[in-house]
Motif scaffolding. Structure first.
Motif, PDB file in Angstrom:
ATOM      1  N   ASP A  12      40.087  60.498  92.223  1.00 46.06           N
ATOM      2  CA  ASP A  12      39.717  59.923  93.243  1.00 46.06           C
ATOM      3  C   ASP A  12      40.946  59.279  93.765  1.00 46.06           C
ATOM      4  OD1 ASP A  12      36.534  58.354  91.961  1.00 46.06           O
ATOM      5  OD2 ASP A  12      37.136  60.368  92.928  1.00 46.06           O
ATOM      6  N   LYS A  13      41.903  59.024  93.160  1.00 48.57           N
ATOM      7  CA  LYS A  13      43.302  58.285  93.742  1.00 48.57           C
ATOM      8  C   LYS A  13      44.219  59.608  94.099  1.00 48.57           C
ATOM      9  CE  LYS A  13      46.584  55.164  94.378  1.00 48.57           C
ATOM     10  NZ  LYS A  13      46.404  54.238  95.497  1.00 48.57           N
ATOM     11  N   PHE A  14      44.337  60.573  93.271  1.00 55.15           N
ATOM     12  CA  PHE A  14      45.475  61.577  93.601  1.00 55.15           C
ATOM     13  C   PHE A  14      44.713  62.882  93.543  1.00 55.15           C
ATOM     14  CE2 PHE A  14      49.061  59.041  93.043  1.00 55.15           C
ATOM     15  CZ  PHE A  14      48.486  57.942  92.115  1.00 55.15           C
ATOM     16  N   TYR A  53      44.285  66.102  85.155  1.00 57.75           N
ATOM     17  CA  TYR A  53      44.929  64.810  85.119  1.00 57.75           C
ATOM     18  C   TYR A  53      45.488  64.224  83.904  1.00 57.75           C
ATOM     19  CZ  TYR A  53      43.564  65.039  90.201  1.00 57.75           C
ATOM     20  OH  TYR A  53      43.401  65.399  91.319  1.00 57.75           O
ATOM     21  N   GLU A  54      46.954  63.672  84.001  1.00 56.34           N
ATOM     22  CA  GLU A  54      47.240  62.653  82.682  1.00 56.34           C
ATOM     23  C   GLU A  54      46.436  61.599  82.673  1.00 56.34           C
ATOM     24  OE1 GLU A  54      49.685  64.439  80.467  1.00 56.34           O
ATOM     25  OE2 GLU A  54      48.655  65.784  81.611  1.00 56.34           O
ATOM     26  N   SER A  55      46.785  60.766  81.601  1.00 55.88           N
ATOM     27  CA  SER A  55      46.139  59.387  81.201  1.00 55.88           C
ATOM     28  C   SER A  55      46.721  58.757  82.447  1.00 55.88           C
ATOM     29  CB  SER A  55      46.440  59.104  79.659  1.00 55.88           C
ATOM     30  OG  SER A  55      45.864  57.941  79.582  1.00 55.88           O
ATOM     31  N   GLY A  56      45.772  57.788  83.013  1.00 57.37           N
ATOM     32  CA  GLY A  56      46.129  56.937  83.912  1.00 57.37           C
ATOM     33  C   GLY A  56      46.260  57.272  85.366  1.00 57.37           C
ATOM     34  N   PRO A  64      62.717  55.410  91.288  1.00 55.32           N
ATOM     35  CA  PRO A  64      64.357  55.642  91.351  1.00 55.32           C
ATOM     36  C   PRO A  64      65.000  55.238  89.958  1.00 55.32           C
ATOM     37  CG  PRO A  64      63.539  54.545  93.122  1.00 55.32           C
ATOM     38  CD  PRO A  64      62.291  54.726  92.432  1.00 55.32           C
ATOM     39  N   GLY A  65      65.891  56.051  89.431  1.00 53.52           N
ATOM     40  CA  GLY A  65      66.548  56.085  88.414  1.00 53.52           C
ATOM     41  C   GLY A  65      65.766  55.921  86.924  1.00 53.52           C
ATOM     42  N   GLN A  66      64.648  56.582  87.170  1.00 54.69           N
ATOM     43  CA  GLN A  66      63.746  56.670  86.062  1.00 54.69           C
ATOM     44  C   GLN A  66      63.548  58.260  85.753  1.00 54.69           C
ATOM     45  OE1 GLN A  66      60.661  53.766  85.730  1.00 54.69           O
ATOM     46  NE2 GLN A  66      61.463  52.190  86.372  1.00 54.69           N
ATOM     47  N   SER A  67      62.893  58.282  84.763  1.00 52.27           N
ATOM     48  CA  SER A  67      62.260  59.666  84.241  1.00 52.27           C
ATOM     49  C   SER A  67      61.077  60.187  85.207  1.00 52.27           C
ATOM     50  CB  SER A  67      61.990  59.815  82.872  1.00 52.27           C
ATOM     51  OG  SER A  67      61.962  61.242  82.555  1.00 52.27           O
ATOM     52  N   LEU A  68      60.477  61.325  84.966  1.00 54.32           N
ATOM     53  CA  LEU A  68      59.372  61.836  85.488  1.00 54.32           C
ATOM     54  C   LEU A  68      58.318  61.568  84.984  1.00 54.32           C
ATOM     55  CD1 LEU A  68      61.910  63.645  86.316  1.00 54.32           C
ATOM     56  CD2 LEU A  68      60.403  65.257  86.992  1.00 54.32           C
ATOM     57  N   THR A  69      57.361  61.273  85.680  1.00 52.78           N
ATOM     58  CA  THR A  69      55.886  61.042  84.971  1.00 52.78           C
ATOM     59  C   THR A  69      54.883  61.925  85.757  1.00 52.78           C
ATOM     60  OG1 THR A  69      56.269  58.619  84.850  1.00 52.78           O
ATOM     61  CG2 THR A  69      54.075  59.208  84.979  1.00 52.78           C
ATOM     62  N   LEU A  70      54.216  62.919  84.567  1.00 50.20           N
ATOM     63  CA  LEU A  70      53.461  63.963  84.943  1.00 50.20           C
ATOM     64  C   LEU A  70      52.090  63.243  85.509  1.00 50.20           C
ATOM     65  CD1 LEU A  70      52.794  66.868  85.379  1.00 50.20           C
ATOM     66  CD2 LEU A  70      51.854  66.801  82.761  1.00 50.20           C
ATOM     67  N   ILE A  71      51.720  63.645  86.763  1.00 53.01           N
ATOM     68  CA  ILE A  71      50.329  62.942  87.121  1.00 53.01           C
ATOM     69  C   ILE A  71      49.329  64.055  87.148  1.00 53.01           C
ATOM     70  CG2 ILE A  71      49.200  62.611  89.496  1.00 53.01           C
ATOM     71  CD1 ILE A  71      51.795  61.952  90.874  1.00 53.01           C
ATOM     72  N   ALA A  72      49.659  65.438  87.138  1.00 57.93           N
ATOM     73  CA  ALA A  72      48.612  66.386  86.826  1.00 57.93           C
ATOM     74  C   ALA A  72      48.923  67.806  87.063  1.00 57.93           C
ATOM     75  CB  ALA A  72      47.222  66.470  87.682  1.00 57.93           C
ATOM     76  N   THR A  73      48.431  68.716  86.198  1.00 56.67           N
ATOM     77  CA  THR A  73      48.611  70.119  86.566  1.00 56.67           C
ATOM     78  C   THR A  73      47.515  70.596  87.617  1.00 56.67           C
ATOM     79  OG1 THR A  73      49.067  70.314  84.342  1.00 56.67           O
ATOM     80  CG2 THR A  73      48.863  72.326  85.263  1.00 56.67           C
TER      81      THR A  73
END
Lengths: 115, 114
Positions: B64-66, B57-60, B39-48
């Motif tokens: 297995d998790k997503f 997947y992006e770094s981090g 909330p109130g923050q920018s978007l973080t890309l998880i994956a394409t």
């Protein structure tokens, strides 16, 4: 690496007045797109305006216009005749293109509109 | 244009469980993405999400998790596995469509993990 910087965490404008949101970016690419997205409290992100880097003319969409300064890598958004419905989070974004590259978003500017 | 819908719109889950979020687009998109937003923050890309193959997947972020699926050009799923309270966030689906490569967003899925 490309970066997008929005230096104004919050802005406020009186209804019917004009406000300008700032955005700078860094890239070594010559072909790219720049965007302003609006995210109202309902959370649906919508595209406000886009600018292709090769176009010298500033994009305009009704009350929304941009000031694209390619050499300075600046891309500000001007909202004229502000309305209460303009209150939202605004994100500046960059995407290398064409070719389906991922979009890089700025941190966002929250705009408050006072009645 | 493209209209993107997501299901569920929100959910409250217990830690250790998994939730699958569905994303449906009303027209074909060339690329689909999954983002996370606090909330109130920018978007973080998880994956394409790649059609018919493993997501990028992006770094981090790890598969297995997503785990992500994209069986066709209009549908994708994101699973948040073995959830912890730190996974509480808004998850957004997005797609790029059209000759001018416009990016569209879904309404988001608000997830709370207890």
């Amino acid at each position: 690496a490309q970066t997008v910087t929005q230096s104004q965490p919050e802005m406020s404008v009186q209804e019917a007045e004009t406000v300008t949101l700032s955005c700078t970016y860094d890239t070594s690419e010559s072909d790219y797109y720049l965007f302003w997205y609006k995210q109202p409290p309902s959370r649906q992100m919508i595209l406000v305006i886009r600018q292709e880097a090769y176009k010298q003319q500033n994009a305009t969409e009704n009350r929304f216009s941009v000031n694209f300064q390619k050499a300075a890598k600046s891309f500000s958004l001007k909202i004229s005749d502000s309305q209460l419905g303009d209150a939202a989070m605004y994100f500046c974004a960059y995407r290398r293109g064409p070719g389906g590259f991922k979009t890089i978003f700025g941190a966002g500017t929250r705009l408050f509109v006072k009645a | 244009s493209a209209v993107i819908s997501q299901k569920p719109s929100r959910d409250i889950c217990q830690r250790g469980t998994s939730l699958t979020i569905q994303c449906q687009v009303d027209s074909q998109v060339t690329m689909m993405f999954w983002y996370r937003q606090q909330p109130g923050q920018s978007l973080t890309l998880i994956a394409t999400a790649n059609q018919g193959s493993e997501a990028t997947y992006e770094s981090g972020f790890v598969i297995d998790k997503f785990p992500i699926s994209r069986p066709n050009l209009t549908f994708s799923t994101l699973t948040v596995s073995n959830m912890s309270p730190e996974d509480s966030s808004i998850y957004l689906c997005s797609g790029i469509a059209g000759v001018v490569e416009t990016q569209y967003f879904g309404p988001g899925t608000r997830l709370l993990v207890l």
